[in-house]
Scaffold this motif. Structure first.
Motif, mmCIF file in Angstrom:
data_model
loop_
_atom_site.group_PDB
_atom_site.id
_atom_site.type_symbol
_atom_site.label_atom_id
_atom_site.label_comp_id
_atom_site.label_asym_id
_atom_site.label_seq_id
_atom_site.Cartn_x
_atom_site.Cartn_y
_atom_site.Cartn_z
ATOM 1 N N ARG A 180 14.040 -0.917 -14.798
ATOM 2 C CA ARG A 180 12.961 -1.141 -13.847
ATOM 3 C C ARG A 180 13.350 -2.245 -12.863
ATOM 4 O O ARG A 180 13.943 -3.240 -13.248
ATOM 5 C CB ARG A 180 11.682 -1.527 -14.581
ATOM 6 C CG ARG A 180 11.181 -0.455 -15.529
ATOM 7 C CD ARG A 180 9.924 -0.921 -16.239
ATOM 8 N NE ARG A 180 9.541 0.007 -17.285
ATOM 9 C CZ ARG A 180 8.766 1.062 -17.098
ATOM 10 N NH1 ARG A 180 8.285 1.310 -15.899
ATOM 11 N NH2 ARG A 180 8.461 1.865 -18.095
ATOM 12 N N ASN B 255 10.956 -3.850 -11.112
ATOM 13 C CA ASN B 255 9.834 -4.777 -11.024
ATOM 14 C C ASN B 255 9.151 -4.919 -12.379
ATOM 15 O O ASN B 255 9.212 -4.019 -13.216
ATOM 16 C CB ASN B 255 8.801 -4.251 -10.008
ATOM 17 C CG ASN B 255 9.405 -3.937 -8.669
ATOM 18 O OD1 ASN B 255 9.975 -4.811 -8.027
ATOM 19 N ND2 ASN B 255 9.299 -2.690 -8.246
ATOM 20 N N SER C 257 6.333 -4.521 -14.990
ATOM 21 C CA SER C 257 5.429 -3.379 -15.028
ATOM 22 C C SER C 257 4.740 -3.258 -16.379
ATOM 23 O O SER C 257 5.186 -3.820 -17.377
ATOM 24 C CB SER C 257 6.183 -2.084 -14.727
ATOM 25 O OG SER C 257 7.177 -1.863 -15.715
ATOM 26 N N LYS D 191 -2.514 -7.714 -10.377
ATOM 27 C CA LYS D 191 -2.498 -7.651 -8.910
ATOM 28 C C LYS D 191 -1.932 -8.934 -8.319
ATOM 29 O O LYS D 191 -1.107 -8.906 -7.394
ATOM 30 C CB LYS D 191 -3.909 -7.405 -8.388
ATOM 31 C CG LYS D 191 -3.978 -7.219 -6.893
ATOM 32 C CD LYS D 191 -5.397 -6.889 -6.448
ATOM 33 C CE LYS D 191 -5.471 -6.689 -4.946
ATOM 34 N NZ LYS D 191 -6.848 -6.359 -4.498
ATOM 35 N N ASP E 173 1.779 -9.015 -8.847
ATOM 36 C CA ASP E 173 2.459 -7.815 -8.363
ATOM 37 C C ASP E 173 3.160 -7.076 -9.508
ATOM 38 O O ASP E 173 4.317 -6.668 -9.401
ATOM 39 C CB ASP E 173 3.469 -8.169 -7.268
ATOM 40 C CG ASP E 173 3.861 -6.957 -6.431
ATOM 41 O OD1 ASP E 173 3.065 -5.992 -6.371
ATOM 42 O OD2 ASP E 173 4.962 -6.962 -5.859
ATOM 43 N N GLU F 5 3.419 -3.838 -11.603
ATOM 44 C CA GLU F 5 3.092 -2.422 -11.459
ATOM 45 C C GLU F 5 2.494 -1.872 -12.754
ATOM 46 O O GLU F 5 2.977 -2.179 -13.837
ATOM 47 C CB GLU F 5 4.345 -1.616 -11.104
ATOM 48 C CG GLU F 5 4.973 -2.002 -9.787
ATOM 49 C CD GLU F 5 6.254 -1.261 -9.502
ATOM 50 O OE1 GLU F 5 6.671 -1.265 -8.337
ATOM 51 O OE2 GLU F 5 6.839 -0.685 -10.444
ATOM 52 N N VAL G 13 1.638 1.799 -14.507
ATOM 53 C CA VAL G 13 1.884 3.231 -14.351
ATOM 54 C C VAL G 13 1.594 3.938 -15.673
ATOM 55 O O VAL G 13 1.903 3.426 -16.758
ATOM 56 C CB VAL G 13 3.335 3.508 -13.895
ATOM 57 C CG1 VAL G 13 4.345 2.952 -14.879
ATOM 58 C CG2 VAL G 13 3.562 4.999 -13.663
ATOM 59 N N SER H 129 2.475 7.388 -8.404
ATOM 60 C CA SER H 129 2.113 6.232 -7.579
ATOM 61 C C SER H 129 0.629 6.196 -7.239
ATOM 62 O O SER H 129 0.167 5.269 -6.570
ATOM 63 C CB SER H 129 2.917 6.245 -6.272
ATOM 64 O OG SER H 129 4.295 6.111 -6.527
ATOM 65 N N ASP I 61 -3.590 6.188 -7.727
ATOM 66 C CA ASP I 61 -4.676 5.714 -8.582
ATOM 67 C C ASP I 61 -5.294 6.863 -9.366
ATOM 68 O O ASP I 61 -5.767 6.693 -10.487
ATOM 69 C CB ASP I 61 -5.765 5.033 -7.751
ATOM 70 C CG ASP I 61 -5.348 3.640 -7.292
ATOM 71 O OD1 ASP I 61 -4.331 3.127 -7.810
ATOM 72 O OD2 ASP I 61 -6.037 3.089 -6.430
ATOM 73 N N ASN J 121 -2.967 7.025 -12.366
ATOM 74 C CA ASN J 121 -2.826 5.793 -13.149
ATOM 75 C C ASN J 121 -4.139 5.224 -13.662
ATOM 76 O O ASN J 121 -4.161 4.517 -14.667
ATOM 77 C CB ASN J 121 -2.085 4.738 -12.316
ATOM 78 C CG ASN J 121 -0.628 5.097 -12.106
ATOM 79 O OD1 ASN J 121 0.034 5.565 -13.025
ATOM 80 N ND2 ASN J 121 -0.139 4.913 -10.886
#
Length: 234
Positions: free
Chosen positions: A27, A29, A31, A50, A53, A55, A57, A226, A228, A231
């Motif tokens: 990865r 980022n 997550s 948030k 940042d 992620e 998923v 990606s 909403d 997810n």
């Protein structure tokens, strides 16, 4: 993107277009991959995720939410024909992660399988697995903590008292163990040991994803993983 790749390759296996495959992935980022049937609001501290940042998923597999950091976890996926995987779910987890347990032991880590889908050290959980089964294919993937920031994990995941007490531990942090705590080997050396153990009795061929597979995964990542709608649908 990686969860989209999992879906693409599992479907290729289902259609008989893929050889049995082990894929390691990384990865970019921080997550939180959630299990397919989990509720977003129950699993994730949304405001913190948030702010940092991180992620979030939803996977195509079941199981629980995890926290992943670039460079601090080891994740692999195995794609197999369904007739090469034991019908008993618990036994299949044990068999498909046995190579990882043996590889860790060879590096001096006192690892073992713990029902139903964990790899453990006496000091705590090293990792967990999840599966997706289709008519002709099985996706089995596992994430292990190499040097995970467990304090950050507790900030972003909603780990309730009931869940912790069910495990009969004082805190969620005590339930997590890291490979780096028990072995003086780099992450790359651990991955190489995993590959060697997995392939020691098999013909081995290294390859990369095709342009077609990547393009299909990019489209799926944009339209599904990606969004909403996918997810946060529960």
């Amino acid at each position: 993107m990686h969860h989209a790749i999992d879906e693409v390759l599992t479907e290729k296996m289902n259609e008989g277009e893929l050889r049995p495959t082990l894929r390691f992935w990384y990865r970019k980022n921080p997550s939180v991959p959630m299990g397919r049937f989990q509720a977003y609001e129950d699993e994730v501290e949304h405001d913190y995720a948030k702010e940092k940042d991180i992620e979030v998923v939803r996977r195509v597999t079941g199981g629980g939410a995890m926290f992943c950091e670039p460079g601090n976890v080891i994740t692999y996926s195995i794609y197999l024909p369904v007739d090469e995987v034991h019908d008993d779910i618990e036994r299949s987890y044990q068999e498909l992660d046995s190579f990882a347990v043996e590889a860790l032991k060879s590096l001096g880590v006192d690892a073992s399988y713990a029902p139903m889908n964990d790899i453990e050290h006496p000091d705590g959980k090293l990792g967990g697995a999840a599966q997706l089964r289709k008519d002709n294919a099985v996706l089995h993937h596992t994430t292990m903590s190499y040097d995970l920031d467990t304090a950050e994990m507790l900030r972003v995941l909603r780990i309730g008292k009931e869940k912790v007490s069910d495990k009969a531990v004082k805190s969620a942090e005590q339930r997590v163990s890291r490979i780096s705590d028990h072995a003086d080997h780099s992450r790359e050396e651990v991955i190489e040991a995993l590959i060697e153990k997995f392939t020691e009795d098999k013909e081995r061929e290294e390859s990369s994803l095709t342009d077609e597979e990547l393009e299909e995964a990019r489209e799926l990542a944009e339209k599904k993983f990606s969004t909403d709608e996918w997810n946060r649908k529960l």
